[in-house]
Structure formats: C-alpha cells, structure tokens
Scaffold this motif. Structure first.
Motif, PDB file in Angstrom:
ATOM      1  N   SER A   1       0.823  -1.209   0.000  1.00  0.00           N
ATOM      2  CA  SER A   1       0.000   0.000   0.000  1.00  0.00           C
ATOM      3  C   SER A   1       0.858   1.261   0.000  1.00  0.00           C
ATOM      4  O   SER A   1       0.535   2.244  -0.678  1.00  0.00           O
ATOM      5  N   VAL A   2       1.975   1.224   0.736  1.00  0.00           N
ATOM      6  CA  VAL A   2       2.868   2.386   0.784  1.00  0.00           C
ATOM      7  C   VAL A   2       3.531   2.604  -0.568  1.00  0.00           C
ATOM      8  O   VAL A   2       3.571   3.721  -1.092  1.00  0.00           O
ATOM      9  N   ASN A   3       4.055   1.514  -1.152  1.00  0.00           N
ATOM     10  CA  ASN A   3       4.698   1.628  -2.454  1.00  0.00           C
ATOM     11  C   ASN A   3       3.717   2.077  -3.524  1.00  0.00           C
ATOM     12  O   ASN A   3       4.049   2.905  -4.385  1.00  0.00           O
ATOM     13  N   ALA A   4       2.505   1.535  -3.487  1.00  0.00           N
ATOM     14  CA  ALA A   4       1.490   1.919  -4.471  1.00  0.00           C
ATOM     15  C   ALA A   4       1.180   3.404  -4.368  1.00  0.00           C
ATOM     16  O   ALA A   4       1.036   4.092  -5.390  1.00  0.00           O
ATOM     17  N   PHE A   5       1.094   3.909  -3.123  1.00  0.00           N
ATOM     18  CA  PHE A   5       0.810   5.336  -2.923  1.00  0.00           C
ATOM     19  C   PHE A   5       1.960   6.195  -3.451  1.00  0.00           C
ATOM     20  O   PHE A   5       1.731   7.203  -4.137  1.00  0.00           O
ATOM     21  N   ILE A   6       3.189   5.800  -3.146  1.00  0.00           N
ATOM     22  CA  ILE A   6       4.360   6.577  -3.585  1.00  0.00           C
ATOM     23  C   ILE A   6       4.448   6.626  -5.109  1.00  0.00           C
ATOM     24  O   ILE A   6       4.580   7.707  -5.710  1.00  0.00           O
ATOM     25  N   PHE A   7       4.351   5.463  -5.755  1.00  0.00           N
ATOM     26  CA  PHE A   7       4.477   5.415  -7.210  1.00  0.00           C
ATOM     27  C   PHE A   7       3.305   6.117  -7.896  1.00  0.00           C
ATOM     28  O   PHE A   7       3.496   6.812  -8.901  1.00  0.00           O
ATOM     29  N   SER A   8       2.096   5.962  -7.353  1.00  0.00           N
ATOM     30  CA  SER A   8       0.925   6.609  -7.945  1.00  0.00           C
ATOM     31  C   SER A   8       1.039   8.127  -7.836  1.00  0.00           C
ATOM     32  O   SER A   8       0.724   8.857  -8.792  1.00  0.00           O
ATOM     33  N   THR A   9       1.489   8.606  -6.684  1.00  0.00           N
ATOM     34  CA  THR A   9       1.639  10.047  -6.478  1.00  0.00           C
ATOM     35  C   THR A   9       2.642  10.651  -7.457  1.00  0.00           C
ATOM     36  O   THR A   9       2.367  11.686  -8.083  1.00  0.00           O
ATOM     37  N   PHE A  10       3.788  10.007  -7.602  1.00  0.00           N
ATOM     38  CA  PHE A  10       4.805  10.526  -8.514  1.00  0.00           C
ATOM     39  C   PHE A  10       4.355  10.429  -9.968  1.00  0.00           C
ATOM     40  O   PHE A  10       4.716  11.278 -10.793  1.00  0.00           O
ATOM     41  N   THR A  11       3.568   9.416 -10.310  1.00  0.00           N
ATOM     42  CA  THR A  11       3.046   9.300 -11.679  1.00  0.00           C
ATOM     43  C   THR A  11       2.101  10.446 -11.986  1.00  0.00           C
ATOM     44  O   THR A  11       2.177  11.065 -13.061  1.00  0.00           O
ATOM     45  N   ILE A  12       1.221  10.754 -11.045  1.00  0.00           N
ATOM     46  CA  ILE A  12       0.285  11.863 -11.231  1.00  0.00           C
ATOM     47  C   ILE A  12       1.041  13.183 -11.354  1.00  0.00           C
ATOM     48  O   ILE A  12       0.737  14.021 -12.219  1.00  0.00           O
ATOM     49  N   LEU A  13       2.034  13.388 -10.483  1.00  0.00           N
ATOM     50  CA  LEU A  13       2.835  14.615 -10.541  1.00  0.00           C
ATOM     51  C   LEU A  13       3.576  14.734 -11.872  1.00  0.00           C
ATOM     52  O   LEU A  13       3.684  15.828 -12.438  1.00  0.00           O
ATOM     53  N   MET A  14       4.073  13.604 -12.371  1.00  0.00           N
ATOM     54  CA  MET A  14       4.774  13.596 -13.648  1.00  0.00           C
ATOM     55  C   MET A  14       3.830  14.011 -14.781  1.00  0.00           C
ATOM     56  O   MET A  14       4.195  14.836 -15.635  1.00  0.00           O
ATOM     57  N   CYS A  15       2.620  13.485 -14.785  1.00  0.00           N
ATOM     58  CA  CYS A  15       1.651  13.827 -15.824  1.00  0.00           C
ATOM     59  C   CYS A  15       1.255  15.302 -15.757  1.00  0.00           C
ATOM     60  O   CYS A  15       1.101  15.969 -16.794  1.00  0.00           O
ATOM     61  N   ILE A  16       1.097  15.817 -14.545  1.00  0.00           N
ATOM     62  CA  ILE A  16       0.760  17.240 -14.384  1.00  0.00           C
ATOM     63  C   ILE A  16       1.889  18.113 -14.904  1.00  0.00           C
ATOM     64  O   ILE A  16       1.648  19.115 -15.603  1.00  0.00           O
ATOM     65  N   LEU A  17       3.119  17.745 -14.587  1.00  0.00           N
ATOM     66  CA  LEU A  17       4.284  18.506 -15.062  1.00  0.00           C
ATOM     67  C   LEU A  17       4.349  18.499 -16.583  1.00  0.00           C
ATOM     68  O   LEU A  17       4.589  19.548 -17.211  1.00  0.00           O
ATOM     69  N   LEU A  18       4.119  17.363 -17.180  1.00  0.00           N
ATOM     70  CA  LEU A  18       4.147  17.263 -18.644  1.00  0.00           C
ATOM     71  C   LEU A  18       3.053  18.116 -19.271  1.00  0.00           C
ATOM     72  O   LEU A  18       3.243  18.697 -20.345  1.00  0.00           O
ATOM     73  N   LYS A  19       1.910  18.197 -18.597  1.00  0.00           N
ATOM     74  CA  LYS A  19       0.803  18.998 -19.110  1.00  0.00           C
ATOM     75  C   LYS A  19       1.169  20.469 -19.160  1.00  0.00           C
ATOM     76  O   LYS A  19       0.734  21.211 -20.071  1.00  0.00           O
ATOM     77  N   PHE A  20       1.975  20.931 -18.198  1.00  0.00           N
ATOM     78  CA  PHE A  20       2.429  22.320 -18.189  1.00  0.00           C
ATOM     79  C   PHE A  20       3.538  22.565 -19.213  1.00  0.00           C
ATOM     80  O   PHE A  20       3.629  23.640 -19.797  1.00  0.00           O
ATOM     81  N   LEU A  21       4.370  21.549 -19.435  1.00  0.00           N
ATOM     82  CA  LEU A  21       5.517  21.708 -20.327  1.00  0.00           C
ATOM     83  C   LEU A  21       5.164  21.588 -21.808  1.00  0.00           C
ATOM     84  O   LEU A  21       5.786  22.228 -22.661  1.00  0.00           O
ATOM     85  N   PHE A  22       4.175  20.747 -22.112  1.00  0.00           N
ATOM     86  CA  PHE A  22       3.863  20.464 -23.520  1.00  0.00           C
ATOM     87  C   PHE A  22       2.374  20.643 -23.791  1.00  0.00           C
ATOM     88  O   PHE A  22       1.540  20.509 -22.900  1.00  0.00           O
ATOM     89  N   LYS A  23       2.097  20.895 -25.055  1.00  0.00           N
ATOM     90  CA  LYS A  23       0.700  21.061 -25.475  1.00  0.00           C
ATOM     91  C   LYS A  23       0.415  20.163 -26.679  1.00  0.00           C
ATOM     92  O   LYS A  23       1.315  19.765 -27.416  1.00  0.00           O
ATOM     93  N   GLY A  24      -0.854  19.879 -26.859  1.00  0.00           N
ATOM     94  CA  GLY A  24      -1.296  19.173 -28.053  1.00  0.00           C
ATOM     95  C   GLY A  24      -0.619  17.834 -28.266  1.00  0.00           C
ATOM     96  O   GLY A  24      -0.491  17.016 -27.345  1.00  0.00           O
ATOM     97  N   ASN A  25      -0.155  17.613 -29.496  1.00  0.00           N
ATOM     98  CA  ASN A  25       0.439  16.333 -29.865  1.00  0.00           C
ATOM     99  C   ASN A  25       1.722  16.046 -29.094  1.00  0.00           C
ATOM    100  O   ASN A  25       2.014  14.889 -28.769  1.00  0.00           O
ATOM    101  N   SER A  26       2.476  17.092 -28.772  1.00  0.00           N
ATOM    102  CA  SER A  26       3.725  16.912 -28.019  1.00  0.00           C
ATOM    103  C   SER A  26       3.434  16.324 -26.638  1.00  0.00           C
ATOM    104  O   SER A  26       4.152  15.452 -26.151  1.00  0.00           O
ATOM    105  N   PHE A  27       2.370  16.804 -26.014  1.00  0.00           N
ATOM    106  CA  PHE A  27       1.980  16.263 -24.712  1.00  0.00           C
ATOM    107  C   PHE A  27       1.562  14.804 -24.840  1.00  0.00           C
ATOM    108  O   PHE A  27       1.933  13.967 -24.004  1.00  0.00           O
TER     109      PHE A  27
END
Length: 281
Positions: free
Chosen positions: A36-62
C-alpha cells in the motif's frame, strides 16, 4: 538524424525511467516493503509527472511525452518488481519491461524511418480491441495461477526461454523496419507512394514478412515468459490467424504494386510464418 518526435519520446522515456528507478531503489534501501505504501508513492509521482508534462507540452507533443513517460515508468516498475516482489510474481516484472520496451521502440523506429507518418498510434498501444483483451486476459491468468499455484510461476529456466523469444522477435522486427526504411508502414497501404520500393535484401532475403515473423514469436514468447499454459496456445492460434489474414491482404497489394518482381520474390523466399503461404497468382 532523429526527428523532433523521436527526441521528445527518448527524453520522456529515459527521464521517467531514471526518476522511478531512483524512487524504487530508495524504497528498497529504506526497507519499505508494504504494498500500500509503495502503491501510494508510485501513484503520487506518476500523477505529478503527468501534471508537469501537461504544463511543459501542449497538443500532440503532450500526447507523445505522456505515453513515452508512462512506458518509462512501467519499465522502471518492472525492474523494481523483478528485484523485490515475491518469488512467484517476479517474472511479471520482466514481462512489464518487455511490453514497455516493445511499444516504446515501435514509436522510435517509426519516428526515425517515417517521421512524416509518426503519430501517437505509432506506439501501437491501442493496436486493436482484441489486442487489449488478449493482454488483460493474460494478466488475469498470471495472477490467478500465481495465487493458486505459486510454484508454477517459479520455473525460471522456462520463463527465460520466453524472454529469449521476445528478444529475438523484437530484434528481428526492428531490423526489418530499419531495413525497409521509408517503405515500412504499420498499416497496409492501398496506394503506392513514390518512395515505396520492393525490399529483398537483409532480413527480407530470409523472410518475405520479417516484421510479422518477429511480432509472431514475440507474442508467443510473452506467454512463455509468464508461464501461462492457457494463454500460450490461445495467443499462438490468434496470432497465426491474424497474420494469415494480414499477409494474404498485404500480398495482394504488393503484387499490384510490383507485379512480376514480387512474383519472382515469392518463388525465392517464404513468408517465414509457419504454414502461411500468402497470396499467389
């Protein structure tokens, strides 16, 4: 020179892979073993990674960046599972790496040889509903059997044979793609382009359809790797039927494109797929 799309996918894949490997190894050395701890850690970082990519790239690049990043994450998690999971689960980590690399390398290959044709479909993640159903079914079989019969998922020498089949199929498929170059397409073409030529050298001197041969044995290899006795024959039959139909249709097109030259090629080189002759005049 790699295209812009190829460079973006490469950076996204390897940055995500590196970050999640670091997170995974930190968890190992910190003795964090609770799922449960590992799942929470990996899920949190995955969500943060996707949010960061959304700010960095748009459209097809994202769309490209997020897919490549997720595949890098899956590859890293595969390594983590292989190293720390229970003995009867570890081979699933290897499978995760195999799947992630296959889909990532499909995109990179197309981005290099056909930069004008590359799109998010080049990852072939959403290849077909049947492909998705087959994958999910194999996961269900693996986890049900690993729970009921954990010993059957620890025959590592047999699983390694499956891994070798996956590697061999992967190498053959990518060799065929780079050998064909601009003449290679993920989809059967209905019209002959100016740069479409009949390729008969390299791996094409061994098989008429080396990319299909590679994919066929890669697919079967995944089920040997997972030690899935039910999905193994099902995958073999389903893959054989798919490629039998695909080769038949494609060869009609190739005969229309290249005429007698393709007829002569058919006489010299087989399809490479067992008991599949293709279309002959």
């Amino acid at each position: 020179m790699p295209s812009v799309e190829a460079k973006l996918a490469l950076k996204s894949f390897f940055i995500s892979l590196s970050i999640f490997l670091l997170i995974g190894m930190t968890n190992v050395y910190s003795n964090i073993t609770a799922f449960s701890v590992n799942a929470f850690i990996f899920s949190t970082f995955t969500i943060l990674m996707c949010i960061l990519l959304k700010f960095l790239f748009k459209g097809n690049s994202f769309q490209i960046a997020v897919r490549a990043s997720c595949l890098g994450i899956i590859f890293a998690l595969g390594i983590y599972v292989r190293l720390v999971a229970l003995a009867h689960i570890r081979i699933f980590g290897v499978y995760m790496c195999v799947m992630a690399f296959f889909h990532f390398s499909e995109f990179i290959a197309i981005a290099i040889i056909q930069p004008k044709q590359v799109s998010t479909d080049s990852f072939v993640i959403n290849h077909s509903p049947q492909y998705t159903v087959a994958a999910i079914t194999s996961w269900l079989e693996f986890f049900v059997e690993s729970y009921l019969f954990p010993g059957m998922k620890q025959v590592y020498w047999l699983s390694n044979i499956g891994l070798l089949a996956c590697i061999g199929g992967e190498v053959l498929r990518k060799l065929s793609m780079f050998t064909a170059g601009s003449s290679f397409h993920h989809l059967v073409q209905s019209e002959k382009s100016k740069d479409h030529v009949l390729v008969t050298h390299g791996v094409y001197s061994l098989f008429r359809h080396p990319s299909y041969v590679g994919w066929f044995y890669w697919s079967i290899g995944t089920q040997i790797l997972l030690l899935n006795p039910l999905c193994l024959p099902a995958y073999a039959v389903a893959s054989w039927l798919f490629f039998k139909s695909r080769v038949y249709i494609e060869e009609i097109t190739l005969l229309n494109f290249f005429g007698q030259n393709y007829c002569d090629y058919q006489q010299k080189v087989g399809t490479g797929l067992p008991f599949i002759e293709g279309y002959r005049i």
